[in-house]
Design a protein around this motif. Structure first.
Motif, PDB file in Angstrom:
ATOM      1  N   GLN A 101     -39.103  16.377 -23.528  1.00  0.00           N
ATOM      2  CA  GLN A 101     -39.696  15.171 -24.095  1.00  0.00           C
ATOM      3  C   GLN A 101     -38.982  13.910 -23.592  1.00  0.00           C
ATOM      4  O   GLN A 101     -39.622  12.897 -23.301  1.00  0.00           O
ATOM      5  CB  GLN A 101     -39.665  15.228 -25.629  1.00  0.00           C
ATOM      6  CG  GLN A 101     -40.543  16.326 -26.211  1.00  0.00           C
ATOM      7  CD  GLN A 101     -39.960  17.736 -26.104  1.00  0.00           C
ATOM      8  OE1 GLN A 101     -38.781  17.934 -25.813  1.00  0.00           O
ATOM      9  NE2 GLN A 101     -40.805  18.733 -26.324  1.00  0.00           N
ATOM     10  N   LEU A 102     -37.668  13.971 -23.479  1.00  0.00           N
ATOM     11  CA  LEU A 102     -36.911  12.836 -22.956  1.00  0.00           C
ATOM     12  C   LEU A 102     -37.253  12.591 -21.486  1.00  0.00           C
ATOM     13  O   LEU A 102     -37.430  11.453 -21.054  1.00  0.00           O
ATOM     14  CB  LEU A 102     -35.410  13.067 -23.121  1.00  0.00           C
ATOM     15  CG  LEU A 102     -34.495  11.976 -22.552  1.00  0.00           C
ATOM     16  CD1 LEU A 102     -34.787  10.621 -23.194  1.00  0.00           C
ATOM     17  CD2 LEU A 102     -33.033  12.364 -22.729  1.00  0.00           C
ATOM     18  N   LEU A 150     -40.070  13.375 -19.987  1.00  0.00           N
ATOM     19  CA  LEU A 150     -41.414  12.786 -19.954  1.00  0.00           C
ATOM     20  C   LEU A 150     -41.360  11.293 -20.278  1.00  0.00           C
ATOM     21  O   LEU A 150     -42.080  10.489 -19.679  1.00  0.00           O
ATOM     22  CB  LEU A 150     -42.343  13.507 -20.931  1.00  0.00           C
ATOM     23  CG  LEU A 150     -42.817  14.894 -20.502  1.00  0.00           C
ATOM     24  CD1 LEU A 150     -43.503  15.607 -21.650  1.00  0.00           C
ATOM     25  CD2 LEU A 150     -43.732  14.788 -19.289  1.00  0.00           C
ATOM     26  N   THR A 151     -40.494  10.914 -21.210  1.00  0.00           N
ATOM     27  CA  THR A 151     -40.325   9.500 -21.552  1.00  0.00           C
ATOM     28  C   THR A 151     -39.776   8.724 -20.360  1.00  0.00           C
ATOM     29  O   THR A 151     -40.277   7.642 -20.028  1.00  0.00           O
ATOM     30  CB  THR A 151     -39.383   9.343 -22.766  1.00  0.00           C
ATOM     31  OG1 THR A 151     -39.922  10.080 -23.868  1.00  0.00           O
ATOM     32  CG2 THR A 151     -39.214   7.888 -23.152  1.00  0.00           C
ATOM     33  N   ALA A 162     -47.690  10.766 -19.033  1.00  0.00           N
ATOM     34  CA  ALA A 162     -46.377  11.319 -19.391  1.00  0.00           C
ATOM     35  C   ALA A 162     -45.925  10.800 -20.757  1.00  0.00           C
ATOM     36  O   ALA A 162     -45.445  11.586 -21.592  1.00  0.00           O
ATOM     37  CB  ALA A 162     -45.351  10.966 -18.317  1.00  0.00           C
ATOM     38  N   LEU A 163     -46.059   9.505 -20.988  1.00  0.00           N
ATOM     39  CA  LEU A 163     -45.621   8.937 -22.272  1.00  0.00           C
ATOM     40  C   LEU A 163     -46.404   9.509 -23.451  1.00  0.00           C
ATOM     41  O   LEU A 163     -45.834   9.774 -24.512  1.00  0.00           O
ATOM     42  CB  LEU A 163     -45.752   7.409 -22.251  1.00  0.00           C
ATOM     43  CG  LEU A 163     -44.723   6.670 -21.405  1.00  0.00           C
ATOM     44  CD1 LEU A 163     -45.095   5.195 -21.291  1.00  0.00           C
ATOM     45  CD2 LEU A 163     -43.325   6.822 -21.986  1.00  0.00           C
ATOM     46  N   SER A 180     -47.688  12.381 -23.655  1.00  0.00           N
ATOM     47  CA  SER A 180     -47.484  13.831 -23.756  1.00  0.00           C
ATOM     48  C   SER A 180     -46.122  14.186 -24.333  1.00  0.00           C
ATOM     49  O   SER A 180     -45.737  15.350 -24.346  1.00  0.00           O
ATOM     50  CB  SER A 180     -47.630  14.466 -22.373  1.00  0.00           C
ATOM     51  OG  SER A 180     -48.918  14.255 -21.871  1.00  0.00           O
ATOM     52  N   ARG A 181     -45.404  13.198 -24.826  1.00  0.00           N
ATOM     53  CA  ARG A 181     -44.046  13.448 -25.320  1.00  0.00           C
ATOM     54  C   ARG A 181     -44.001  14.309 -26.567  1.00  0.00           C
ATOM     55  O   ARG A 181     -42.962  14.873 -26.891  1.00  0.00           O
ATOM     56  CB  ARG A 181     -43.339  12.120 -25.613  1.00  0.00           C
ATOM     57  CG  ARG A 181     -43.081  11.309 -24.365  1.00  0.00           C
ATOM     58  CD  ARG A 181     -42.466   9.999 -24.700  1.00  0.00           C
ATOM     59  NE  ARG A 181     -43.405   9.235 -25.515  1.00  0.00           N
ATOM     60  CZ  ARG A 181     -43.092   8.136 -26.186  1.00  0.00           C
ATOM     61  NH1 ARG A 181     -41.869   7.678 -26.167  1.00  0.00           N
ATOM     62  NH2 ARG A 181     -43.999   7.506 -26.885  1.00  0.00           N
ATOM     63  N   ASP A 182     -45.103  14.446 -27.268  1.00  0.00           N
ATOM     64  CA  ASP A 182     -45.080  15.249 -28.492  1.00  0.00           C
ATOM     65  C   ASP A 182     -45.435  16.722 -28.243  1.00  0.00           C
ATOM     66  O   ASP A 182     -45.555  17.494 -29.195  1.00  0.00           O
ATOM     67  CB  ASP A 182     -46.002  14.642 -29.550  1.00  0.00           C
ATOM     68  CG  ASP A 182     -47.457  14.610 -29.129  1.00  0.00           C
ATOM     69  OD1 ASP A 182     -47.733  14.810 -27.922  1.00  0.00           O
ATOM     70  OD2 ASP A 182     -48.318  14.373 -29.989  1.00  0.00           O
ATOM     71  N   ALA A 188     -44.684  21.263 -22.407  1.00  0.00           N
ATOM     72  CA  ALA A 188     -44.033  20.109 -21.778  1.00  0.00           C
ATOM     73  C   ALA A 188     -43.387  20.516 -20.455  1.00  0.00           C
ATOM     74  O   ALA A 188     -43.443  19.776 -19.464  1.00  0.00           O
ATOM     75  CB  ALA A 188     -42.998  19.505 -22.722  1.00  0.00           C
TER      76      ALA A 188
END
Length: 128
Positions: free
Chosen positions: A4-5, A7-8, A65-66, A68-70, A76
């Protein structure tokens, strides 16, 4: 690093780079991306349109990408692997362009893309 990080980070970098390319498209074209003998009013116009199209894609890619962080770790990681492949395709295109003496890809952007590709693949393969 968590998927997740990553992807951020990928999302933020792509949005920022896309906005920068969109805003600076004319400066990029006229300022050294191509050999000077190719620069004229028509080529600047075409180059600006092409850079704006690339920039729009980068911004959209960043938002994917942003947003899809969840995702859970498994999906992921699959997305990060796919992002890594897309970066490799992009880098292959850049490599092809570097063999053309008339085009001068920006080395800092290439290094950033290479780093993001490595980060994508590493995080996609890292164990939970």
């Amino acid at each position: 690093m968590s998927p997740q990080l990553v992807l951020t980070i990928i999302g933020a970098v792509n949005v920022v780079m896309g906005v920068a390319i969109y805003v600076g498209a004319e400066s990029i074209v006229a300022g050294g991306a191509f050999s000077s003998y190719l620069i004229n009013d028509a080529s600047i116009k075409v180059g600006v349109y092409m850079h704006e199209a690339v920039a729009s894609f980068m911004i959209a890619f960043g938002f994917v990408a942003l947003l899809s962080r969840d995702l859970e770790n498994g999906p992921a990681k699959k997305l990060l692997f796919a992002i890594g492949i897309s970066y490799v395709v992009n880098l292959a295109s850049v490599l092809m362009h570097t063999m053309n003496p008339e085009v001068h890809p920006p080395i800092p952007a290439v290094i950033i893309t290479l780093a993001l590709a490595g980060l994508s693949f590493y995080t996609a393969q890292a164990s939970d």
